[in-house]
Design a protein around this motif. Sequence first.
Motif, PDB file in Angstrom:
ATOM      1  N   ALA A 159       0.842  -1.199   0.000  1.00 46.18           N
ATOM      2  CA  ALA A 159       0.000   0.000   0.000  1.00 46.18           C
ATOM      3  C   ALA A 159       0.879   1.252   0.000  1.00 46.18           C
ATOM      4  N   GLN A 160       1.939   1.195   0.787  1.00 46.33           N
ATOM      5  CA  GLN A 160       2.871   2.323   0.864  1.00 46.33           C
ATOM      6  C   GLN A 160       3.550   2.552  -0.495  1.00 46.33           C
ATOM      7  N   LEU A 161       3.953   1.437  -1.101  1.00 47.94           N
ATOM      8  CA  LEU A 161       4.600   1.507  -2.409  1.00 47.94           C
ATOM      9  C   LEU A 161       3.632   2.102  -3.446  1.00 47.94           C
ATOM     10  N   VAL A 203      13.018  13.009  -9.129  1.00 44.51           N
ATOM     11  CA  VAL A 203      14.080  12.076  -9.516  1.00 44.51           C
ATOM     12  C   VAL A 203      14.658  11.395  -8.262  1.00 44.51           C
ATOM     13  N   GLN A 204      14.876  12.193  -7.208  1.00 44.74           N
ATOM     14  CA  GLN A 204      15.364  11.619  -5.953  1.00 44.74           C
ATOM     15  C   GLN A 204      14.347  10.651  -5.343  1.00 44.74           C
ATOM     16  N   GLY A 205      13.078  11.027  -5.438  1.00 53.26           N
ATOM     17  CA  GLY A 205      12.003  10.247  -4.817  1.00 53.26           C
ATOM     18  C   GLY A 205      11.917   8.826  -5.348  1.00 53.26           C
ATOM     19  N   ASP A 206      12.405   8.623  -6.562  1.00 43.63           N
ATOM     20  CA  ASP A 206      12.328   7.282  -7.146  1.00 43.63           C
ATOM     21  C   ASP A 206      13.164   6.279  -6.360  1.00 43.63           C
ATOM     22  N   LEU A 244      11.184   4.524  -3.751  1.00 39.15           N
ATOM     23  CA  LEU A 244      10.384   3.437  -4.332  1.00 39.15           C
ATOM     24  C   LEU A 244      11.227   2.188  -4.516  1.00 39.15           C
ATOM     25  N   ASP A 245      12.415   2.370  -5.088  1.00 39.45           N
ATOM     26  CA  ASP A 245      13.295   1.228  -5.327  1.00 39.45           C
ATOM     27  C   ASP A 245      13.642   0.517  -4.026  1.00 39.45           C
ATOM     28  N   LEU A 272       4.690  -1.514  -9.721  1.00 38.28           N
ATOM     29  CA  LEU A 272       4.667  -0.161  -9.144  1.00 38.28           C
ATOM     30  C   LEU A 272       6.039   0.498  -9.244  1.00 38.28           C
ATOM     31  N   GLU A 273       7.059  -0.309  -9.060  1.00 39.51           N
ATOM     32  CA  GLU A 273       8.421   0.222  -9.182  1.00 39.51           C
ATOM     33  C   GLU A 273       8.637   0.733 -10.615  1.00 39.51           C
TER      34      GLU A 273
END
Lengths: 237, 256
Positions: free
Chosen positions: A22-24, A51-54, A57-58, A95-96
């Motif tokens: 859910a967080q992802l 760009v940093q926020g990705d 996710l990873d 999602l990634e």
Amino acid sequence: MKSGHIVASFDDDLSELNQMLAQLGGLAETQFANAIDALERRDNRNIDAIVQGDKQLDELEYELNERALEIIALRSPVAADLRRVVVTLKVASILERIGDYAKNMAKRSRVIIEHENSKSENVSVARMAALVQQMLNQVLDAYASNDSDLAMDVWDRDTEVDRMHTSLFREMLARMSENPEQVSASSHLLFIAKNIERIGDHTTGIAEQIFFLANGQFPDDERPKADKSSVSGLDQI
Amino acid sequence: MTETNRPKIRAQHVEVHYGDARALHGIDLDIHAHEVTSLIGPSGCGKSTFLRCINRMNDVIDGCRVNGAMFIDNEDIYGDHMDVVELRARVGMVFQKPNPFPKSIYDNVAYGPRIHGLAQNKDALDNMVETSLKRAGLWQEVRDRLHESGSSLSGGQQQRLCIARAIAVNPDVVLMDEPCSALDPIATAVIEELIEEIRSEYTIVIVTHSMQQAARVSQKTAYFHLGNIVEVGDTDQIFTKPGNKQTEAYITGRIG
């Protein structure tokens, strides 16, 4: 399955996995929304943050993979439990991927913002993005509520996205041939449109996983496709 | 029905009573040759009782009555003319705890062929003992100590000795009642591998409390609950997509 597992900590593991997903999902949605917002408002202040926020996710996807492997190794889940773990893994990787598209859109937006001579109004990109955002939101709701009907509703709506993308593609080709000075910015816009269209495809991938989770099989019908951009040329405009 | 898909064992409405208590409520089940069929279910669900019907082990229990029919190769084993001693040579059994006779390794395996008069002479008997021990994957470990006591072996070896003993009389069917529950994981893996190797020659029915074992060794799984079969099907189907909610609740470890 309504009733709980005899080993209660197994349920805890599964719900933890769900929470991570859910967080992802929330992160992917935010990244996508921020990328669209930056493009729409031609505002590049937020782009580095996207760009940093990705990376977040990873990292979260990596953690989720580790957790899922642990559950498989230690709990040996079967039947619906096993589907839950495998589907979570697959949805996490989708999602990634959506996050990657958002990052790519942000990078391309920066080029557009910096090199655009005059702002070309792209109502259709905004419309398509709004539809795909809604689909992503809805498919994540469907996942959270185990609602495979809602998921299939998303699955059906991707045809609309495909149609929008095809007409947007043709429109952009026409514009580029008329305004050669806009080719650079327009090409990036084309790729952004393609990214949005791909995110739409990925939401149907999530919808299929939700269906599989609930029914133990994948939906029967081949999903109708209406994206003709890969076979469209200038002569067809 | 053609020769190839005719079941090796066919249970038709098998009911078992222990005194007034009904342990099995009319079981219908087809079991096919060269496959491993596992019977799973919570304690007291009737799976062992059903297994024991297949070689009439229940005959020796006071107050036990069996109704219905159990066919092996189209012959009702509860029929009037059935020779139970001959039946048990055709239907071998391996139990939960390894139970070698207090005899030598050799004599444990030779026991069945001797009482059934299967060997013409000493050489033939030696041959049968060797073949059975090889099939049970024990030969290499015991070839030089055949005259030591069977109980001198480790638990896993003893269980393989019991399997060798069961197959020495050349049965068609091998019944296993939790054959690995007293064994460590390595000995269990050896037995499971053995089951896979020999299944092409026998019809194997196994009762197990280990769901993972059922999933690993069997092609068909039947889920028993309160004396009934709730679901029977291909093992991969049962463990990935059971058709019945009760089966799902049981195999995923949930309260039904």
